[in-house]
Scaffold this active site. Structure first.
Site, PDB file in Angstrom:
ATOM      1  N   GLY A   9       0.836  -1.204   0.000  1.00  0.00           N
ATOM      2  CA  GLY A   9       0.000   0.000   0.000  1.00  0.00           C
ATOM      3  C   GLY A   9       0.866   1.247   0.000  1.00  0.00           C
ATOM      4  O   GLY A   9       1.825   1.331   0.763  1.00  0.00           O
ATOM      5  N   ALA A  10       0.521   2.227  -0.849  1.00  0.00           N
ATOM      6  CA  ALA A  10       1.321   3.450  -0.944  1.00  0.00           C
ATOM      7  C   ALA A  10       0.482   4.674  -0.618  1.00  0.00           C
ATOM      8  O   ALA A  10       0.527   5.695  -1.299  1.00  0.00           O
ATOM      9  CB  ALA A  10       1.929   3.580  -2.345  1.00  0.00           C
ATOM     10  N   GLY A  11      -0.305   4.565   0.456  1.00  0.00           N
ATOM     11  CA  GLY A  11      -1.055   5.729   0.940  1.00  0.00           C
ATOM     12  C   GLY A  11      -0.223   6.475   1.971  1.00  0.00           C
ATOM     13  O   GLY A  11       1.005   6.335   2.021  1.00  0.00           O
ATOM     14  N   GLY A  13       0.073   6.023   5.191  1.00  0.00           N
ATOM     15  CA  GLY A  13       0.802   5.097   6.057  1.00  0.00           C
ATOM     16  C   GLY A  13       1.946   4.397   5.342  1.00  0.00           C
ATOM     17  O   GLY A  13       3.075   4.330   5.837  1.00  0.00           O
ATOM     18  N   SER A  36       1.898  -1.457  -4.669  1.00  0.00           N
ATOM     19  CA  SER A  36       0.623  -0.734  -4.639  1.00  0.00           C
ATOM     20  C   SER A  36      -0.134  -0.984  -5.923  1.00  0.00           C
ATOM     21  O   SER A  36       0.464  -1.138  -6.990  1.00  0.00           O
ATOM     22  CB  SER A  36       0.878   0.769  -4.477  1.00  0.00           C
ATOM     23  OG  SER A  36      -0.331   1.488  -4.629  1.00  0.00           O
ATOM     24  N   CYS A 162     -15.691   6.850   9.215  1.00  0.00           N
ATOM     25  CA  CYS A 162     -15.002   8.078   8.846  1.00  0.00           C
ATOM     26  C   CYS A 162     -16.087   9.102   8.543  1.00  0.00           C
ATOM     27  O   CYS A 162     -16.833   8.932   7.594  1.00  0.00           O
ATOM     28  CB  CYS A 162     -14.162   7.773   7.604  1.00  0.00           C
ATOM     29  SG  CYS A 162     -13.214   9.169   7.051  1.00  0.00           S
ATOM     30  N   GLY A 323      -5.007  11.067  10.678  1.00  0.00           N
ATOM     31  CA  GLY A 323      -3.629  11.147  10.182  1.00  0.00           C
ATOM     32  C   GLY A 323      -2.580  11.030  11.267  1.00  0.00           C
ATOM     33  O   GLY A 323      -1.586  10.317  11.124  1.00  0.00           O
ATOM     34  N   CYS A 356      -7.469  16.434  14.199  1.00  0.00           N
ATOM     35  CA  CYS A 356      -8.066  16.535  12.878  1.00  0.00           C
ATOM     36  C   CYS A 356      -8.308  17.986  12.494  1.00  0.00           C
ATOM     37  O   CYS A 356      -8.710  18.793  13.327  1.00  0.00           O
ATOM     38  CB  CYS A 356      -9.395  15.782  12.891  1.00  0.00           C
ATOM     39  SG  CYS A 356      -9.990  15.492  11.242  1.00  0.00           S
TER      40      CYS A 356
END
Length: 428
Positions: A9-11, A13, A36, A162, A323, A356
């Site tokens: 995963g390349a978000g 995180g 990813s 969310c 985040g 946030c």
């Protein structure tokens, strides 16, 4: 011995994990690989802006391969189709097989549109701002609304975890319509599974209930809470409204020209398919060191980890992973993997605090909850134009950080300064 650490995963995180791992394992004999399904890093918090045309794809995403390559991090742009944890192997859609010594799962969620009939931009009738592609589709749908104004429904369905982006989108849309002098033609209804406005999946933060209710009243946005969306048809949203005892007290049929409903999340298929790795919804089970109890060389961080809801609510809601919390989890993962490679025991734990910034178009709201789950040591909720400016600046700062491969924690360095908080560690 050399270790191969694979980040899936390349978000937010995954990218921070890869850069941090490379920084800590700078001896060349260790390999870091990012896998990813997308060639680009997308800055998800910008999606509500993209959905009203305030941003373009190029403003909030970067192609990651060359930036990772510069830092001596391998990148494979292909979807993982199978994880075989007994043999420490990943199978990819492109036919490749990748062996790992340590696996870091930072895939983010699978969007569970299928849990509500007619939901989602692909097979259904509602829009989403969960991915950049969905936000672009939503923008096209918004163009239709501008040509022929009519009612709008925005919110989050049952089991959603969310809520911030739904509030942001409602306020940003309101702001954009006012600029276009069309707001008077567009009634807006906010429909959410939260037990009250400002619950946010966090049991509320300070004065979030009264402040967000007041912001909605001032903007003439009606709301329905404790709402379970039963189905969505072309131009009509069907909602059951519950009371505190969990009984249906009202059924609503809400017409719309444009609708954006955040879905519930599940774990992505290859991760959810591994026996003993996940809970029933496909989220990775982790101990206090971010490690899977069954497969101790698999770590996980971000939206794809399993955390229990803050409290039981009449309509089920999940807990958000913000985040700051994701960054904190990633820091713990990196420290623990490095310790294991050096033959030590993992000791780092993440601090689960919620911080946030929510944009409201021309103003914004910021909240801090330490720890994330009440009772808390610190609770703080404020609003003002400075939050909008902070969020705009933060987007630029974060994308530059992703290009530079910097590993300093963004929230501690940047946002907390803006909030006038020096460090969080001392607050626990």
């Amino acid at each position: 011995t050399m270790a191969h650490v694979v980040v899936l995963g390349a978000g937010i995180g995954g990218m921070i994990a890869a850069y941090d791992l490379r920084g800590e394992l700078n001896r060349q004999d260790h390999t870091v690989t990012v896998i990813s399904d997308k060639p680009a890093f997308e800055f998800t918090p910008s999606n509500p802006w993209i959905a009203v045309g305030w941003r373009q794809r190029t403003d909030s995403s970067i192609n990651v391969e060359k930036y990772l390559f510069r830092k001596n991090i391998r990148f494979i742009a292909s979807k993982a189709t199978k994880i075989d944890p007994d043999n420490n192997t990943l199978t990819l859609e492109n036919g490749q097989s990748v062996d790992y010594d340590y696996l870091v799962i930072t895939t983010g969620p699978k969007l569970a549109f299928d849990e509500v009939e007619g939901a989602g931009p692909d097979a259904g009738f509602s829009q989403s701002v969960c991915t950049l592609g969905h936000a672009e589709t939503s923008f096209r749908d918004y163009q239709r609304l501008l040509e022929e104004p009519g009612p709008v429904v925005i919110g989050a369905v049952q089991m959603a975890s969310c809520f911030g982006p739904a509030y942001e989108y409602a306020f940003i849309l309101d702001c954009d319509l006012r600029k276009r002098k069309l707001r008077h033609k567009v009634p807006i209804t906010f429909v959410t599974s939260e037990p009250y406005i400002g619950h946010l999946g966090l049991g509320g933060v300070g004065d979030s209930k009264s402040l967000l209710e007041s912001a909605m009243r001032n903007r003439h946005i009606k709301w329905i809470t404790n709402a379970k969306t039963t189905r969505i048809e072309d131009g009509m949203l069907y909602v059951d409204e519950y009371n505190e005892a969990g009984e249906v007290i009202r059924q609503h049929e809400i017409p719309f020209r444009h609708s954006m409903m955040l879905p519930a999340f599940r774990g992505v298929d290859p991760v959810a398919g591994v026996e003993g790795l996940c809970n029933p919804r496909g989220f990775v089970m982790i101990d206090e060191h971010q490690r899977n109890p069954k497969y101790s060389n698999i770590y996980s961080a971000g939206v794809c980890v399993a955390i229990p809801p803050v409290e039981a609510t009449p309509v089920p809601t999940g807990t958000p992973k913000t985040g700051y919390m994701i960054e904190s989890m990633v820091s713990a993962v990196v420290c623990n993997i490095v310790a294991e490679i050096d033959g030590k025991q993992p000791v780092e734990t993440a601090t689960w605090n919620a911080i946030c910034l929510a944009d409201m178009g021309d103003t914004g709201a910021a909240f801090v909850a330490i720890p994330q789950i009440p009772p808390r040591n610190v609770t703080w909720f404020k609003q003002g134009k400075w939050v909008h400016l902070a969020k705009v600046a933060y987007e630029k700062y974060f994308l530059n950080k992703m290009k530079r491969g910097g590993t300093e924690p963004v929230y501690e360095k940047y946002i907390l300064k803006m909030l006038g908080i020096n460090r969080l560690k001392s607050e626990q």
